[in-house]
Design a protein around this motif. Structure first.
Motif, PDB file in Angstrom:
ATOM      1  N   VAL A   1      -4.389  -7.229   1.847  1.00  0.00           N
ATOM      2  CA  VAL A   1      -2.879  -6.664   1.515  1.00  0.00           C
ATOM      3  C   VAL A   1      -1.756  -7.472   2.246  1.00  0.00           C
TER       4      VAL A   1
ATOM      5  N   VAL B   1       0.887  -1.265  -0.086  1.00  0.00           N
ATOM      6  CA  VAL B   1       0.038   0.124   0.210  1.00  0.00           C
ATOM      7  C   VAL B   1       0.798   1.198  -0.013  1.00  0.00           C
TER       8      VAL B   1
ATOM      9  N   VAL C   1      -5.349   6.089  -0.497  1.00  0.00           N
ATOM     10  CA  VAL C   1      -4.309   5.242  -0.739  1.00  0.00           C
ATOM     11  C   VAL C   1      -4.253   5.127  -2.373  1.00  0.00           C
TER      12      VAL C   1
ATOM     13  N   ALA D   1      -2.730  -0.167  -4.226  1.00  0.00           N
ATOM     14  CA  ALA D   1      -2.850  -1.220  -3.202  1.00  0.00           C
ATOM     15  C   ALA D   1      -2.726  -2.740  -4.179  1.00  0.00           C
TER      16      ALA D   1
ATOM     17  N   ASP E   1      -7.598  -2.374   2.342  1.00  0.00           N
ATOM     18  CA  ASP E   1      -6.073  -1.751   2.109  1.00  0.00           C
ATOM     19  C   ASP E   1      -5.434  -1.232   3.225  1.00  0.00           C
TER      20      ASP E   1
ATOM     21  N   SER F   1      -3.181  -6.447  -3.584  1.00  0.00           N
ATOM     22  CA  SER F   1      -3.911  -7.322  -2.532  1.00  0.00           C
ATOM     23  C   SER F   1      -3.464  -8.688  -3.093  1.00  0.00           C
TER      24      SER F   1
END
Length: 267
Positions: free
Chosen positions: A147, A69, A78, A81, A111, A83
Motif C-alpha cells: 500500500v 487504506v 479494512v 485498500a 494493508d 496497493s
C-alpha cells in the motif's frame, strides 16, 4: 448560525496530537462534544493507530497510508485498500536505485499491518514487532503488493529537495508525497492521495466535499485540503500548506484543532 459542516477530517501527527504524541485534555473534550463525525486522515499505517485510539473513548474511522487504506476500528476491518502491484513496485524500485545510489527502501504490506525494510533502512522503532522485519534480499521488497513504498537517502539534501528528485525520477509513474522532517518520500499507486481516500469514505456516508472541514500541516495533506470545502493549516504547517489553506489556526502544541472547532461549532 450552526456551522455548515457535516464531517471533520484531521491529520494526526503535527495536527491533532501534540509533539509528544498525546492528545491534550482540551482536544479530547472537544472531540467528545463534536456534533458531527470525525475522520482521521493520516500517512500512518493501520498498526500505528492503536497509540492514538487508546487515548480516545470512541475511536473514529481512519484513512491511512496517505489514502491507500480506509479502516474501521469498530470491526478491525479494512474497508478498502489500493496497493501498488508487483510490476509497479519493480519498476519504481529500479528507477530509484538507479537514480539514488545510497537509497534505502521499505514497504507497507498486508494493508499496512506489516512493514518490510532494506538492511540499510535506519530502523529506530518497532523493530521488535512481529510484523516488522528486515529483508534478506532486495528482491523480497517487490515480491508482494504494497500500500506504500518509502524511500530514504542520507545524501539527498533537504526533505523538499529529495522529494523533488524522487518525483522527477518517477515522472508520474506513481504518487509521491512527503511528511517528514528528514529526507523521506512516501510513494503510492497513481491517484492515491488523502483526498481520494477521504472522498471514498465521505461518499459512502452521503457527504460531499463542500460539507467537509479539514485540518493538516504537511505536503501529504495538500490534496485533502484542496478537496475539502474548508481547509485549515496548523500554525506549525509547512509553507506550502499554509499558502493554500483557507485559514490558519494555532499550532498543534497550542491545541490548534480544538481552538478552531470550539469557535466553529460553538463548543
Amino acid at each position: 448560525m450552526p456551522a455548515p459542516f457535516r464531517l471533520v477530517a484531521s491529520d494526526i501527527d503535527g495536527t491533532l496530537i501534540r509533539s509528544d504524541g498525546t492528545l491534550s485534555p482540551r482536544t479530547i473534550d472537544v472531540i467528545e462534544r463534536l456534533p458531527v463525525p470525525l475522520v482521521l486522515v493520516t500517512g500512518r499505517p493501520v498498526r500505528w493507530l492503536r497509540q492514538l485510539y487508546d487515548q480516545m473513548s470512541d475511536p473514529p474511522p481512519a484513512v491511512c497510508a496517505n489514502g491507500a487504506v480506509v479502516y474501521d476500528p469498530d470491526t478491525d476491518e479494512v474497508l478498502v485498500a489500493t496497493s501498488m502491484d508487483v510490476e509497479l513496485l519493480l519498476d519504481v524500485a529500479k528507477k530509484l536505485r538507479d537514480a539514488v545510489p545510497d537509497i534505502s527502501l521499505a514497504v507497507e504490506v498486508e494493508d499496512g499491518r506489516a512493514f518490510w525494510y532494506d538492511e540499510n533502512w535506519p530502523m529506530r522503532w518497532e523493530s521488535e514487532h512481529r510484523q516488522v522485519r528486515v529483508l534478506t534480499s532486495p528482491e523480497e521488497l517487490t515480491s508482494v503488493p504494497a500500500v506504500k513504498l518509502l524511500a530514504r537517502s542520507a545524501s539527498a539534501g533537504s526533505p523538499d529537495d529529495f522529494f523533488a528528485l524522487v518525483s522527477r525520477t518517477l515522472g508520474g509513474l506513481a504518487e509521491t508525497t512527503h511528511s517528514s522532517s528528514s529526507a523521506l518520500v512516501e510513494i503510492s499507486a497513481a491517484g492515491v492521495t488523502k483526498a481520494a481516500g477521504l472522498a471514498w469514505l465521505s461518499e459512502r456516508e452521503g457527504i460531499t466535499a463542500e460539507h467537509v472541514l479539514a485540518f493538516g500541516d504537511m505536503p501529504n495533506d495538500l490534496p485533502m485540503l484542496a478537496w475539502a470545502g474548508h481547509s485549515v493549516a496548523m500554525g506549525n504547517a509547512h509553507p506550502s500548506v499554509a499558502e493554500i489553506a483557507d485559514e490558519v489556526t494555532a499550532t498543534n502544541d497550542e491545541d490548534g484543532v480544538a481552538v478552531f472547532l470550539e469557535k466553529t461549532f460553538g463548543l
